[in-house]
Design an enzyme around this catalytic site. Structure first.
Site, short mmCIF file in Angstrom:
data_model
loop_
_atom_site.label_atom_id
_atom_site.label_comp_id
_atom_site.label_asym_id
_atom_site.label_seq_id
_atom_site.Cartn_x
_atom_site.Cartn_y
_atom_site.Cartn_z
N GLN A 77 30.10 95.32 -23.77
CA GLN A 77 29.39 96.34 -22.97
C GLN A 77 28.88 95.76 -21.64
O GLN A 77 28.74 96.48 -20.66
CB GLN A 77 28.20 96.90 -23.76
CG GLN A 77 28.57 97.79 -24.93
CD GLN A 77 28.62 97.02 -26.23
OE1 GLN A 77 28.98 95.85 -26.24
NE2 GLN A 77 28.29 97.66 -27.34
N ASP A 99 17.09 99.71 -29.17
CA ASP A 99 17.62 100.78 -30.02
C ASP A 99 16.55 101.36 -30.94
O ASP A 99 16.62 102.52 -31.34
CB ASP A 99 18.82 100.29 -30.83
CG ASP A 99 20.05 100.41 -29.98
OD1 ASP A 99 20.21 99.58 -29.07
OD2 ASP A 99 20.82 101.38 -30.18
N ASN A 118 17.73 95.46 -30.83
CA ASN A 118 18.64 95.71 -29.69
C ASN A 118 19.95 94.98 -29.96
O ASN A 118 20.08 94.29 -30.99
CB ASN A 118 18.00 95.24 -28.38
CG ASN A 118 18.75 95.74 -27.15
OD1 ASN A 118 19.06 96.93 -27.05
ND2 ASN A 118 19.10 94.85 -26.24
N LYS A 119 20.89 95.12 -29.06
CA LYS A 119 22.24 94.58 -29.25
C LYS A 119 22.23 93.14 -29.74
O LYS A 119 21.43 92.32 -29.28
CB LYS A 119 23.00 94.68 -27.91
CG LYS A 119 24.42 94.18 -27.90
CD LYS A 119 25.29 94.77 -28.97
CE LYS A 119 25.33 96.29 -28.95
NZ LYS A 119 25.89 96.84 -30.23
N ARG A 138 25.29 106.31 -36.58
CA ARG A 138 24.80 105.02 -36.08
C ARG A 138 23.34 104.87 -36.54
O ARG A 138 22.42 105.38 -35.91
CB ARG A 138 24.92 104.95 -34.55
CG ARG A 138 26.38 105.12 -34.10
CD ARG A 138 26.67 104.43 -32.81
NE ARG A 138 26.58 102.98 -32.91
CZ ARG A 138 26.51 102.17 -31.86
NH1 ARG A 138 26.51 102.67 -30.64
NH2 ARG A 138 26.45 100.86 -32.03
N ALA A 146 21.43 103.87 -26.90
CA ALA A 146 20.54 104.69 -27.72
C ALA A 146 20.19 106.04 -27.08
O ALA A 146 20.14 107.06 -27.76
CB ALA A 146 19.26 103.91 -28.03
O1 MRU Z 1 26.12 99.47 -29.61
P1 MRU Z 1 25.61 100.07 -28.34
O2 MRU Z 1 26.50 99.82 -27.17
O3 MRU Z 1 25.24 101.51 -28.50
O4 MRU Z 1 24.26 99.27 -28.08
C1 MRU Z 1 23.48 99.58 -26.96
C2 MRU Z 1 22.31 98.70 -26.81
O5 MRU Z 1 22.05 97.82 -27.59
C3 MRU Z 1 21.38 99.02 -25.68
O6 MRU Z 1 20.76 97.86 -25.22
C4 MRU Z 1 20.32 100.00 -26.20
O7 MRU Z 1 20.92 101.13 -26.73
C5 MRU Z 1 19.34 100.35 -25.17
S1 MRU Z 1 19.96 101.29 -23.81
C6 MRU Z 1 19.24 102.85 -23.94
#
Ligand code: MRU
Length: 337
Positions: A189, A230, A240-241, A87, A52
């Site tokens: 990730q 996020d 979040n993810k 996004r 994010a």
């Molecule tokens: O899909 P992504 O890789 O952008 O997802 C990232 C995440 O879910 C992180 O945990 C989130 O962005 C926080 S890190 C600033």
């Protein structure tokens, strides 16, 4: 592969945006030069950069590129919408596009103001992650084992990262810690990026498959959980993810503290609760393929939500640059400050 991640993940250079191509890590350290607003927006969508915070900084720079390239207010607004459609879940993206647009649009030297504002977003993330890291490190005791999900490190937000910032500070303070890294399907990730970041800093860690966290919670192996965010709704629910929610439920079931680490710019007070947050759904190809190799039954369909919502009741605290809040106090605290 020695590199200072606090400086190199994303930067502006002569109206270009230079990024580490995160889709190539950990095998190759490749830089991409994004020459215009459209290329920067495309890189956000393709996840050449992600997380994010980094998405927010890139969106700020994409807006600045739009101010350099386009002359009319209408065209700049069209570009803003184009960037915002990349996004939808990351609050930092909207924070950045709105801040750059509102600060620059009615000024005579709007182009310079747009670039300066985008630079200031990067600078404030660096400052915020340092404060969050120090606050979070106070919660880490010597010989702690920590679970983290996805990548919320230096690749995901400039400076020290968000969820990884407390771990980096604890390590600097010579606390011994061990990190369980969720692999984080479908885009890995954790296995690709978090593991790579921790290895750069010689922080002891192991990658576990996404289904393994329950096993380690049950065995009493995990002392604390740190994740990023996020988007955080006004009631303290956190997007979040995908997979974060189930880790939070497991943490509560096993009496393990669960902390969310995120800058104030991730908090969206206009969104009252998690159920109002738009969740990005990505291509089924990400689920059915790894590195372009089909791993699933070809004719089956697959679902691919990129984020989930962790209700505030599962969250021990939300650590921002302004303090460590109980999620149910988030809205009141924000309104007071
Ligand atoms: O899909 P992504 O890789 O952008 O997802 C990232 C995440 O879910 C992180 O945990 C989130 O962005 C926080 S890190 C600033």
């Amino acid at each position: 592969m020695e590199i200072d991640l606090t400086k190199e993940v994303i930067r502006a250079e002569n109206k270009n945006v230079v990024i580490i191509n995160q889709t190539k890590l950990p095998h190759k350290l490749e830089f991409l030069t994004l020459k215009n607003c459209k290329e920067t927006a495309q890189a956000i969508k393709n996840m050449n950069l992600r997380g994010a915070g980094t998405v927010g900084v890139a969106s700020g720079y994409a807006m600045a590129q739009a101010f350099s390239e386009l002359k009319s207010k209408e065209k700049i607004l069209e570009a803003k919408e184009f960037i915002e459609n990349t996004r939808p879940t990351a609050q930092n993206l909207f924070y950045a596009t709105n801040l750059v647009y509102k600060t620059a649009i009615d000024e005579t030297n709007s182009e310079k103001i747009a670039w300066d504002t985008a630079d200031s977003i990067l600078a404030s993330d660096i400052e915020a992650t340092s404060i969050m890291g120090k606050l979070g490190a106070e919660l880490i005791e010597d010989n702690y084992s920590i679970l983290t999900h996805c990548n919320a490190g230096k690749l995901a937000i400039q400076g020290y990262g968000s969820a990884l910032a407390p771990i980096y500070y604890a390590h600097e303070q010579k606390k011994n810690c061990f990190v369980y890294v969720d692999e984080t399907r479908p885009r890995l990730q954790g296995a690709r990026l978090t593991a790579w970041e921790l290895a750069q800093e010689n922080i002891d860690h192991a990658i576990i498959v996404d289904n393994a966290a329950g096993y380690y919670f049950q065995k009493g192996k995990i002392d604390i959980v740190f994740v990023g965010a996020d988007r955080i709704a006004g009631n303290g629910d956190v997007a979040n993810k995908i997979g974060t929610y189930e880790k939070a439920v497991l943490a509560k079931e096993n009496d393990v503290p669960f902390y969310v680490v995120a800058p104030q710019s991730t908090i969206d007070t206009k969104t009252k609760s998690g159920s109002d947050i738009i969740i990005e759904h990505r291509s089924q190809d990400e689920v059915k393929n790894i590195n372009s190799n089909l791993i699933a039954n070809e004719k089956s369909k697959a679902f691919n939500p990129a984020f989930d919502i962790t209700p505030a009741k599962y969250i021990t605290g939300i650590i921002t640059e302004n303090g460590n809040y109980k999620p149910d106090n988030l809205y009141n605290n924000l309104c007071e400050s």
